[in-house]
Design an enzyme around this catalytic site. Structure first.
Site, PDB file in Angstrom:
ATOM      1  N   ARG A 167       5.223 -13.062  10.289  1.00 49.24           N
ATOM      2  CA  ARG A 167       5.885 -11.768  10.168  1.00 49.24           C
ATOM      3  C   ARG A 167       7.253 -11.840  10.841  1.00 49.24           C
ATOM      4  O   ARG A 167       7.497 -12.678  11.706  1.00 49.24           O
ATOM      5  CB  ARG A 167       5.061 -10.672  10.837  1.00 49.24           C
ATOM      6  CG  ARG A 167       3.757 -10.369  10.153  1.00 49.24           C
ATOM      7  CD  ARG A 167       3.049  -9.220  10.844  1.00 49.24           C
ATOM      8  NE  ARG A 167       3.865  -8.003  10.853  1.00 49.24           N
ATOM      9  CZ  ARG A 167       3.442  -6.833  11.348  1.00 49.24           C
ATOM     10  NH1 ARG A 167       2.240  -6.728  11.874  1.00 49.24           N
ATOM     11  NH2 ARG A 167       4.209  -5.774  11.313  1.00 49.24           N
ATOM     12  N   LYS A 178       2.800   1.026  10.119  1.00 49.81           N
ATOM     13  CA  LYS A 178       2.945   2.218   9.278  1.00 49.81           C
ATOM     14  C   LYS A 178       2.311   3.435   9.947  1.00 49.81           C
ATOM     15  O   LYS A 178       2.847   4.544   9.874  1.00 49.81           O
ATOM     16  CB  LYS A 178       2.298   1.980   7.916  1.00 49.81           C
ATOM     17  CG  LYS A 178       3.182   1.284   6.906  1.00 49.81           C
ATOM     18  CD  LYS A 178       2.514   1.343   5.549  1.00 49.81           C
ATOM     19  CE  LYS A 178       3.259   0.537   4.508  1.00 49.81           C
ATOM     20  NZ  LYS A 178       2.570   0.576   3.212  1.00 49.81           N
ATOM     21  N   GLU A 202       0.863  -1.179   0.000  1.00 51.22           N
ATOM     22  CA  GLU A 202       0.000   0.000   0.000  1.00 51.22           C
ATOM     23  C   GLU A 202       0.901   1.232   0.000  1.00 51.22           C
ATOM     24  O   GLU A 202       1.798   1.335   0.845  1.00 51.22           O
ATOM     25  CB  GLU A 202      -0.901   0.019   1.231  1.00 51.22           C
ATOM     26  CG  GLU A 202      -1.819   1.224   1.284  1.00 51.22           C
ATOM     27  CD  GLU A 202      -2.620   1.318   2.578  1.00 51.22           C
ATOM     28  OE1 GLU A 202      -3.533   2.145   2.653  1.00 51.22           O
ATOM     29  OE2 GLU A 202      -2.305   0.567   3.529  1.00 51.22           O
TER      30      GLU A 202
END
Length: 705
Positions: free
Chosen positions: A431, A441, A210
């Site tokens: 992760r 983020k 993104e």
């Protein structure tokens, strides 16, 4: 005949063309040596010393082979072909500026041409085409901006299917070798055997960032794993698809930054696309769901806690009819006040134990102008709606994603079933988290916007830019991440292991320099030394190939207070890179706490085995370069932040530590981002090259443990 003396460590961008051209010209006598050379380089890097024996006894390598093959081609076009052969090294370069210049020239040449020479394919076309095919940076530049070159490249590819088949044949053994390496990695704890039937054929993966921030160390695992699986065997492809469906958070700055971040990690996608490219298609698919009774309009408070879904109760609007839902969706597309009240939900199972199946939102209003489409759209699909649709449409054969999406796998499959799309298998992996590190983020953006750091590339940030600016090497980053493998085990790693891994890459290539802290530095008089003298010493005694540096010696030298404090009268010490000296007189300041001056007696050829090794610099004009040595602490004071923790409550108060020092004159010649070792201090990365108008050079401390 004389031996053709050509370096034997050229990159694969020149080795593969030599083999392709030999096949094209049917020079069978060259093929065994070329094949050996190619696989040595493609499997083990560019350090192979395998040489090739030409039919008449000449020892040749890489460019020499190519020039020889050009001479053997059609005589009438030999001169013209030779001109292009000479340009191959420019197209094989990894320097973007050199490549851009070469591609612009090629583009101009191809303006009104189908082939490089005359009206049919020649050895020149094959040589340049294969060189570009072997250089992923050239491919990236060509796809972005160079129209005629891209046209010519695609035409050569499509009109000569034997060429791609030949390259696949040539690269197959290298793929087998990489499989062996992968098996070895598995035995060391990193298993790549994820047992999916898709892996039997060509693999197409996607990395869907993104554009709402810069890539960080967590994204590196996803990007590198997708790149690995896409190219683990010939024919695979990596797609980079920007998930640009939330204009409130996204920008062109972040989009460009992500492209650069991938480039920094040596990841060049085979194709780049954008969710916004498919807005119309996804809108039509949403209408299809509504018409089939699989979606409905809802006006519950979005983002403020949907109590019906939490309590597994149906939305009050769940039974809204198809026509009314279509009317509400149409109102949403206008961005009116009424339209903004509504969203579109998929009608799945409001009472499912899996929360992601409880009628998820698939479309919502947003009036913020989009950085690519402007104000054309007022409604945007959610990521959960986009991913299964676009993965299917774009030909993805393996959807790799982190296990935070595991609950959404059933939802992903539902959308593909409901819309009659091709199924895409999913594999989720854990992760990669680090202690005392933010990888959100939203929270990283907060730190940047509040001025807690210098920016997204601050060396304290866990961004790709940040860790590379701190001194991590790309090779170490890639190997460290890939050694973790696609494991599903939750990892909470220590940074110490990460930086220690980097040391093996920087130590052999880091020239040794000297830095003396300026605070309370001690100026010493050296007796037994005549005039100022310049010595030549190796930059790193264990690596003579790094070259030499100049060491000035003279009557006055400067060394650090902490070293001076350790001396006793008449002690013999070693002045590194010079020789031994006796400490004859120690002068302290008035309070007796600080060494004010030293008198040393130089001793030529003393024993260095049992003496203290001391760094020093000659105190003469021009030899003392002002530098800042900067080290950093963690931004976060807590090992792991919980979702409910406020970032501001756990920011470390002071994270930057700057010490002023003198460095030797040789540092003025260092290039930006050079990595050095200041002897007895550690490894440092130069943040900016020397400039006359800048009072100090800045070096960042590189952790090694």
């Amino acid at each position: 005949m004389a031996t053709l003396d050509v370096a034997a460590n050229a990159e694969m961008a020149l080795v593969l063309p030599s083999l392709v051209l030999a096949r094209y010209l049917n020079r069978a006598e060259l093929l065994p040596g070329l094949t050996t050379r190619f696989h040595a380089v493609s499997n083990f890097g560019d350090t192979s010393s395998v040489q090739l024996t030409q039919m008449e006894g000449e020892t040749v390598t890489d460019m020499a082979v190519i020039r020889c093959l050009a001479d053997l081609s059609e005589k009438k076009r030999g001169v013209q072909a030779g001109k292009w052969i000479k340009k191959m090294e420019a197209f094989a370069s990894k320097n973007r500026r050199d490549l851009e210049t070469a591609l612009i020239d090629l583009d101009a040449h191809l303006t009104l041409r189908t082939y490089l020479i005359d009206h049919e394919i020649s050895i020149a076309d094959l040589a340049i085409w294969t060189t570009l095919r072997s250089n992923h940076i050239a491919l990236s530049l060509m796809k972005k901006a160079v129209g005629n070159v891209f046209r010519w490249y695609n035409y050569i590819d499509s009109s000569n299917p034997w060429l791609s088949e030949l390259i696949e044949e040539l690269t197959a053994p290298a793929a087998k070798e990489r499989a062996k390496v992968r098996a070895a990695a598995s035995s060391a704890g990193a298993s790549y055997d994820i047992d999916l039937p898709t892996l039997e054929g060509h693999i197409v993966t996607r990395f869907p960032p993104e554009p709402s921030g810069y890539l960080h160390i967590g994204h590196a695992k996803a990007a590198l794993l997708n790149d690995y699986f896409a190219h683990v065997r010939p024919g695979g492809r990596l797609l980079c698809r920007f998930d640009d469906t939330n204009p409130s958070k996204e920008s062109m700055e972040f989009q460009d930054a992500i492209i650069k971040d991938l480039e920094l990690m040596d990841i060049v996608p085979d194709a780049t696309s954008y969710s916004s490219d498919y807005f119309q298609q996804m809108y039509e698919l949403a209408v299809q769901l509504i018409k089939e009774g699989k979606a409905f309009a809802d006006d519950s408070e979005l983002g403020k806690g949907d109590q019906e879904r939490k309590n597994r109760l149906p939305s009050k609007r769940r039974n809204l009819g198809i026509e009314e839902t279509l009317a509400r969706f149409e109102e949403m597309t206008t961005g009116s006040i009424e339209g903004q009240r509504w969203c579109i939900r998929a009608r799945i199972a409001y009472d499912s134990p899996n929360g992601t199946l409880r009628d998820p939102v698939i479309y919502r209003c947003n009036l913020t102008p989009h950085h690519r489409t402007g104000t054309s759209w007022k409604v945007y699909p959610t990521y959960d709606f986009c991913a299964p649709i676009l993965d299917s449409i774009e030909g993805v054969t393996l959807a790799l994603r982190t296990n935070e999406y595991r609950d959404r796998n059933a939802q992903y499959e539902w959308f593909q079933d409901a819309l009659g799309l091709r199924k895409v298998p999913i594999y989720d992996f854990s992760r990669m988290n680090f202690v005392r590190t933010l990888l959100s983020k939203r929270k990283l953006t907060q730190i940047v916007e509040e001025g807690k750091v210098w920016g997204w590339d601050d060396p304290r940030m866990p961004t790709i830019r940040g860790i590379l600016r701190r001194g991590m090497t790309v090779a170490a980053l890639r190997e460290f991440v890939l050694k973790q493998g696609p494991s599903r085990n939750t990892l909470n790693l220590e940074w110490n292991a990460f930086w220690a891994f980097n040391k093996k890459y920087i130590d052999p290539v880091a020239p040794r320099h000297t830095a003396i802290l300026q605070e309370d530095a001690v100026y010493c008089t050296v007796h037994g030394v005549d005039n100022l003298e310049e010595l030549t010493k190796p930059k790193y005694i264990k690596k003579p190939e790094l070259g030499t540096k100049k060491v000035l010696v003279g009557k006055t030298i400067v060394l650090e207070q902490v070293d001076a404090q350790s001396f006793t009268a008449n002690e013999e010490i070693t002045l590194m890179n010079w020789g031994n000296a006796f400490v004859r007189q120690i002068t302290k300041d008035t309070d007796g706490k600080r060494i004010a001056a030293l008198d040393l007696e130089f001793r030529q050829g003393g024993d260095v085995k049992k003496t203290k090794k001391i760094t020093w610099l000659a105190a003469v004009d021009g030899n003392l370069v002002n530098v800042d040595l900067v080290s950093f602490d963690y931004l976060i004071s807590k090992d792991k932040l919980e979702k409910t923790d406020e970032v501001g409550d756990f920011l470390t108060p002071v994270t930057e530590f700057r010490k002023q020092a003198f460095a030797d004159i040789n540092v003025k010649d260092l290039e930006h981002s050079a990595i050095v070792q200041f002897e007895r201090k550690g490894y440092f990365r130069l943040d900016a090259a020397f400039q006359k108008d800048q009072p100090r050079m800045v070096f960042f401390d590189i952790p090694t443990r």
